[in-house]
Write a protein that holds these residues in place. Structure first.
Motif, short mmCIF file in Angstrom:
data_model
loop_
_atom_site.label_atom_id
_atom_site.label_comp_id
_atom_site.label_asym_id
_atom_site.label_seq_id
_atom_site.Cartn_x
_atom_site.Cartn_y
_atom_site.Cartn_z
N ASP A 953 36.59 26.04 22.70
CA ASP A 953 35.40 26.78 23.08
C ASP A 953 35.62 28.28 23.16
O ASP A 953 34.80 29.00 23.70
N GLY A 954 36.73 28.78 22.64
CA GLY A 954 36.98 30.21 22.68
C GLY A 954 38.46 30.52 22.80
O GLY A 954 39.31 29.62 22.89
N TYR A 955 38.75 31.83 22.78
CA TYR A 955 40.12 32.30 22.94
C TYR A 955 40.34 32.59 24.43
O TYR A 955 39.58 33.35 25.05
N VAL A 956 41.38 32.00 25.00
CA VAL A 956 41.66 32.14 26.43
C VAL A 956 43.10 32.59 26.60
O VAL A 956 44.03 32.01 26.00
N TYR A 957 43.29 33.65 27.41
CA TYR A 957 44.64 34.15 27.66
C TYR A 957 44.76 34.46 29.15
O TYR A 957 43.96 35.20 29.72
N ASP A 958 45.77 33.85 29.82
CA ASP A 958 46.03 34.10 31.23
C ASP A 958 46.95 35.30 31.35
O ASP A 958 48.09 35.29 30.84
N LEU A 959 46.47 36.34 32.06
CA LEU A 959 47.13 37.63 32.10
C LEU A 959 47.70 37.89 33.50
O LEU A 959 46.97 37.88 34.48
N ASP A 960 49.00 38.06 33.58
CA ASP A 960 49.68 38.34 34.85
C ASP A 960 49.88 39.86 34.96
O ASP A 960 50.69 40.45 34.24
N MET A 961 49.12 40.51 35.88
CA MET A 961 49.23 41.97 36.06
C MET A 961 49.91 42.32 37.39
O MET A 961 49.77 43.45 37.88
N SER A 962 50.67 41.38 37.95
CA SER A 962 51.32 41.64 39.23
C SER A 962 52.40 42.71 39.12
O SER A 962 52.78 43.34 40.10
N TYR A 963 52.90 42.94 37.91
CA TYR A 963 53.93 43.96 37.70
C TYR A 963 53.33 45.36 37.51
O TYR A 963 54.04 46.37 37.55
N ALA A 964 52.02 45.41 37.25
CA ALA A 964 51.39 46.68 36.85
C ALA A 964 50.93 47.48 38.06
O ALA A 964 50.59 46.94 39.11
N ALA A 965 50.87 48.81 37.87
CA ALA A 965 50.35 49.70 38.92
C ALA A 965 48.84 49.56 39.02
O ALA A 965 48.17 49.12 38.08
N ARG A 966 48.32 49.93 40.18
CA ARG A 966 46.88 49.91 40.33
C ARG A 966 46.23 50.91 39.38
O ARG A 966 46.78 51.98 39.11
N GLY A 967 45.05 50.54 38.86
CA GLY A 967 44.35 51.44 37.97
C GLY A 967 43.50 50.72 36.97
O GLY A 967 43.27 49.50 37.06
N VAL A 968 43.01 51.46 35.99
CA VAL A 968 42.12 50.92 34.96
C VAL A 968 42.93 50.59 33.70
O VAL A 968 43.79 51.38 33.28
N TYR A 969 42.59 49.42 33.10
CA TYR A 969 43.27 48.97 31.88
C TYR A 969 42.23 48.51 30.86
O TYR A 969 41.08 48.17 31.22
N LEU A 970 42.64 48.50 29.60
CA LEU A 970 41.78 48.06 28.51
C LEU A 970 42.42 46.85 27.83
O LEU A 970 43.62 46.89 27.48
N VAL A 971 41.63 45.78 27.64
CA VAL A 971 42.12 44.61 26.92
C VAL A 971 41.32 44.49 25.62
O VAL A 971 40.11 44.75 25.60
N ARG A 972 42.00 44.14 24.56
CA ARG A 972 41.36 44.00 23.25
C ARG A 972 41.80 42.70 22.61
O ARG A 972 42.99 42.35 22.63
N ILE A 973 40.83 41.96 22.01
CA ILE A 973 41.13 40.76 21.21
C ILE A 973 40.49 40.94 19.85
O ILE A 973 39.30 41.29 19.74
N GLY A 974 41.24 40.69 18.79
CA GLY A 974 40.70 40.81 17.44
C GLY A 974 41.80 40.87 16.42
O GLY A 974 42.94 40.43 16.66
N THR A 975 41.47 41.39 15.24
CA THR A 975 42.49 41.65 14.23
C THR A 975 42.94 43.09 14.39
O THR A 975 42.47 43.82 15.26
N ARG A 976 43.82 43.51 13.52
CA ARG A 976 44.28 44.90 13.62
C ARG A 976 43.16 45.87 13.22
O ARG A 976 43.18 47.04 13.62
N LYS A 977 42.14 45.37 12.45
CA LYS A 977 41.07 46.25 11.99
C LYS A 977 39.86 46.23 12.91
O LYS A 977 39.17 47.24 13.06
#
Length: 987
Positions: A953-977
């Protein structure tokens, strides 16, 4: 409600109980006598060749076994099931040969061994062999016997050996007029001694499916006739044995079966006496099964009648309903009816039709033998191992015992032999002079990976073995290489015990080569042929678990010989080291005992698979082949659990907004586990996490219901996932399970499919659903899914029905719920009123979809039924009187759309916050090629790049951000183009 009414109810209840408890007694309903017509020895000059034609013999006088849908137990797996094969080594048949090749349909194989001959018969001929399998009389028509048999070839032959008189019997029936033809050999030599032949009238009734048994005061015949009036019509026949053995005029008497319930075709059995000791005269037992799925049967049971014939005055003769052996007597529930009672049941490889399982039949013979301290009788019939699934035939077998000649019978042991997924049926069972039991049967399997054409095998058990288990390894008699070209099979097989030694079993059954039916004759023996023979049959400990450095090894020793043995050297080898000890106890012949080595063994390496080799070294052992055994034992990781089933919710009408999720958790590891983290998820939504608070032992399962509910109130299809999250779990691949359920605006349950109406086979794309069972008219198959490519827009549907429609009355219609509202509107109907004419015949139909059909998962509904009765086939919610409704899933894709269309126009990218810096990234699309996921911070630095694949039913990815600093992030799914981008915040 007043007290008088309660008193009336109590009186009626009391009267009903006492009426049921009364035992019915009946008198004869027909009497006759017949003179013997002598026939000389069978010479080659008067042999009549068998007819060489493809002939369907005697289509059974039977209606469908009518069941009441939903009635009857068990509701699940057969409680007497033997789920794995025996481990005791068995021997190949000592003799195995083809008896006849014929196209008679069915061939009705039957055969018996005498002291010096083997008499073989089939539809409608016979032949005679010596005990080494050499032909003494070539195959010849039954008409060759002469006398009353002259010119008679109607068939259904039965051959019997009367051990107490050293005589052979041959029977067939006749319709000119309706009668039994019986030939009794004048002496022990069926070739040279000649025959007494008799014609016993059956009073204008064809005695269908006759089976003969020997008792001290008569030859007894059971039949399938007058099903609706079996409790008052002639069903059981008795012939005057004493007169027939000397060729004198013999009387003939028939009885009903008082208190019987039939509901269609039925086949009772008489006890067939064998051995050295004849039973007392009178009280001849007749037995039949009673299935609680039939009307009028309160519980599954075996019913026994006793027949007493007064040959001096036949009017004094009686048949009495003697015993009912039900649950209180040790008879476990069984399902003895297949496909709602129709007679096309068991799928086979190749293009052959489904085979008749021979249901509602006490298989031939029911063998009786007298021992020093008891009398035994063994019997068998076919059962459906799990009626909630597609048909799976197994053999329910019994040994009943009687501890004095006037006493009642009791269940000594029962079992259902179905040790794997293959179908086993057409059984024939016997008991030898030592109390060992042999069982011959037919096996088949339509699995593409492991196909088995109808083949003949045997198993058995020794008298001292664990009760209810066929302990011998299954042994092949002959493996078939062709399917049965007809639904008709058998109609029986025939196993008997050689009177010469009382120990050798002879079995006769049929298999196929092309269109030919071949009767295979074989003999095998369970009793030992040697005096000194001890071996190992099992390494029973340790079992797969978390193991240590000091584990004890336990083996099962088997004495295969006739003499008792003691002081037996026993050894095991592990990691290249051998330990030898002495078993000083005594083991009697044909029995087993366990032995535990005193020296321990090291199994301490976690995850390792250890090979253990064990052997016996008895001095003078006469058979070294069974001395050794090897077993692999695994040291299981301590922690390994997973969800193996999602029990609830299930597809139904109008699911609610607070549905509870119930799952099954299994402990795959080597240590007991408790306080297990567990989660569930609806679609791609956030996971709901809870703790299972109980403990689950090694290898056990537990059921858990989540406290938090979920909203499934909107009509349509839902994907429910669940899994465990045990810390340090060894194998995460077995942690999760997933199902599809639907909330529908209607589910048309209650249609009758017991006559074969509805869809029995469905194939569309990747969906292949065969041997679809008859339930309550509705089946949920939405877990079955296939892709439909909108770009190609040409699809083929293949369906079958079991119903034999004389006219264009059996039809089907089909819908796809394109707007996903849980309803099936008329503009979503793909097929309308398509005829299904011939049973078990595949029909293929092409169809297309609208060019703008919505992409993604949708529900498919198909309905079929007899449109000449009540119910509207084209109303998806209407309950048809006769038919079925099934729901599936389809996934509409479009291969012409490019990646930009999918990702930029169709897909929606979501980032779900699951707390504790855990996020779930979801791109909902039907595009199914691998994509890439990247995560960047606001400075443009790449934090992560990985491949992601579509999970239905779709692309699903579980993302662990416990290592990352607080702030804004961008996630992208697709091809390189091209791709979709979403901003999220780590707090």
């Amino acid at each position: 409600m007043n007290k008088n009414f309660y008193l009336l109810l109590l009186f009626c209840f009391y009267f009903q109980i006492n009426s049921f408890a009364q035992k019915d007694i009946a008198k004869p309903v027909f009497r006759d006598s017949a003179q013997a017509i002598f026939s000389s020895s069978i010479s080659e000059s008067r042999l009549v060749p068998p007819k060489d034609e493809h002939k369907l013999y005697n289509p059974r006088n039977r209606g469908i076994n009518k069941v009441i849908p939903g009635k009857g137990y068990p509701k699940g797996i057969d409680p007497a099931l033997q789920s794995k094969k025996g481990a005791v080594p068995s021997r190949l048949p000592s003799l195995s040969f083809d008896g006849v090749t014929t196209r008679s349909t069915p061939s009705d194989p039957t055969g018996v061994a005498g002291l010096n001959h083997y008499l073989n018969a089939w539809n409608s001929a016979f032949s005679i062999y010596d005990k080494e399998g050499n032909i003494l009389m070539q195959p010849a028509s039954l008409a060759s016997i002469g006398g009353e048999f002259e010119g008679e070839t109607l068939g259904d032959p039965i051959v019997v050996y009367d051990q107490f008189a050293d005589r052979f019997l041959i029977s067939q029936f006749s319709d000119t007029p309706d009668s039994f033809l019986i030939a009794v050999s004048k002496g022990p030599d069926p070739v040279n001694d000649g025959w007494y032949t008799y014609r016993f009238s059956t009073n204008d009734v064809l005695p269908d499916y006759p089976k003969i048994s020997v008792w001290s005061d008569g030859y007894y015949i059971t039949t399938n006739k007058s099903s609706n009036t079996a409790d008052e019509s002639q069903v059981i026949y008795v012939m005057e044995r004493d007169k027939m053995l000397v060729g004198e005029t013999a009387q003939f008497v028939s009885f009903p079966l008082p208190g019987i319930e039939t509901n269609g075709f039925y086949s009772p059995a008489g006890f067939n006496a064998m051995g050295d000791n004849m039973p007392p005269r009178g009280n001849a037992p007749i037995i039949y099964l009673q299935d609680d799925a039939w009307a009028g049967v309160p519980e599954d049971h075996l019913k026994i009648w006793l027949v007493n014939v007064d040959w001096e005055d036949l009017s004094n003769s009686t048949i009495e309903e003697s015993q009912e052996l039900g649950s209180a007597s040790g008879v476990s529930p069984f399902t003895a009816t297949f496909d709602g009672g129709s007679f096309s049941n068991l799928a086979q490889p190749g293009n052959g039709p489904d085979i008749d399982a021979l249901q509602a039949t006490m298989m031939y013979m029911t063998q009786y033998r007298r021992f020093v301290d008891h009398n035994s009788v063994v019997m068998n019939f076919v059962v459906d191992v799990d009626p909630t699934q597609a048909e799976h035939a197994g053999i329910r077998w019994y040994e009943l015992r009687q501890y004095n000649d006037s006493g009642e019978w009791s269940v000594y042991q029962e079992g259902t032999y179905a040790p794997d997924k293959s179908d086993r049926f057409s059984g024939s069972i016997g008991i030898d002079d030592q109390g060992n039991i042999g069982l011959g049967f037919t096996i088949l399997d339509d699995s593409p990976a492991t196909p088995i054409f109808p083949s003949i095998r045997y198993t058995g058990r020794y008298s001292g073995d664990q009760l209810g288990i066929m302990t011998l390894e299954e042994q092949s008699i002959v493996e078939g290489n062709s399917p049965n070209p007809s639904t008709r099979y058998g109609d029986y097989a025939h196993l008997t015990v050689d009177p010469l030694d009382g120990l050798t079993f002879w079995h006769n059954a049929e298999y196929f080569e092309g269109n030919n039916r071949i009767n295979r004759i074989a003999k095998f023996k369970l009793a030992p042929d040697v005096t000194a023979d001890v071996g190992i049959t099992e390494i029973s400990a340790p079992i797969d678990a978390s193991l240590g450095e000091n584990e004890r090894i336990t083996v099962t020793l088997r004495n295969f010989g006739a003499n008792s043995q003691s002081d037996i050297p026993v050894s095991y080898t592990l990691n290249g080291q051998t330990v030898t000890e002495i078993f000083s106890d005594r083991i009697e012949g044909s029995s087993s005992k366990e032995f535990t080595f005193s020296e321990t063994a090291d199994f301490s390496e976690t995850g390792r698979r250890y090979e253990v080799f064990a052997r016996t070294s008895l001095e003078g052992d006469q058979n070294s082949e069974n001395d050794t055994i090897t077993r692999f034992i695994r040291n299981l990781p301590p922690k390994d659990v997973g969800v193996t089933d999602i029990n609830a919710p299930v597809t139904r009408e109008n699911l609610g907004n607070s549905e509870r999720i119930t799952v099954t958790i299994e402990n795959f590891g080597g240590e007991e586990q408790s306080n297990i983290p567990i989660w569930f998820q609806k679609g791609n939504n956030n996971r709901i996490e809870e703790i299972y608070p109980g403990s689950i032992p090694v290898g056990e399962k537990a059921v858990f219901s989540f406290q938090q509910t979920t909203d499934l109130s909107g009509n349509g299809r839902y994907r429910i996932s669940s899994g465990t999250a045990l810390e340090d779990d060894f194998d995460p691949t077995n942690d999760t399970e997933q199902i599809s359920v639907a909330s529908l605006n209607c589910i048309p349950e209650g249609s009758n499919c017991s006559f074969g109406d509805g869809i029995s086979y469905f194939q569309l794309g990747d969906i292949l659903n065969e041997r679809i069972p008859c339930s309550d008219g509705y089946n949920d198959y939405i877990g079955f899914s296939t892709n439909l490519d909108r770009a190609q827009n040409n699809y083929t549907l293949t369906v079958q029905t079991f119903f034999d429609a004389d006219e264009e009355e059996e039809k089907f219609s089909m819908w796809i719920d394109l707007d996903d509202n849980g309803s099936f509107e008329s503009d979503e109907r793909i097929f309308t009123d398509i005829p299904l004419l011939n049973p078990s015949t595949s029909y293929s139909y092409d169809f297309s979809l609208p060019e703008d059909a919505p992409l993604g998962q949708h529900l498919l509904r198909i309905r079929a039924g007899d449109t000449s009765y009540d119910g509207d086939l084209n109303s998806p919610c209407s309950v048809m009187e006769y038919g079925t409704t099934h729901d599936y899933s389809v996934n509409i894709i479009d291969s012409d759309l490019d990646i930009e269309d999918f990702i930029l126009n169709e897909a929606e990218l979501l980032v779900l916050d699951e707390n504790n810096d855990q996020y779930r990234v979801v791109l909902e699309t039907s595009y199914n090629e691998p994509l890439r996921i990247t995560v960047h911070n606001v400075l443009g630095q790449k934090m992560l790049e990985n491949k992601v694949e579509n999970s239905q039913d779709g692309y699903v990815y579980d993302l662990d951000m416990s290592y990352a600093a607080r702030g804004v992030y961008l996630v992208r799914i697709g091809t390189r183009k091209v791709g979709k981008v979403k901003r999220f915040i780590v707090k």
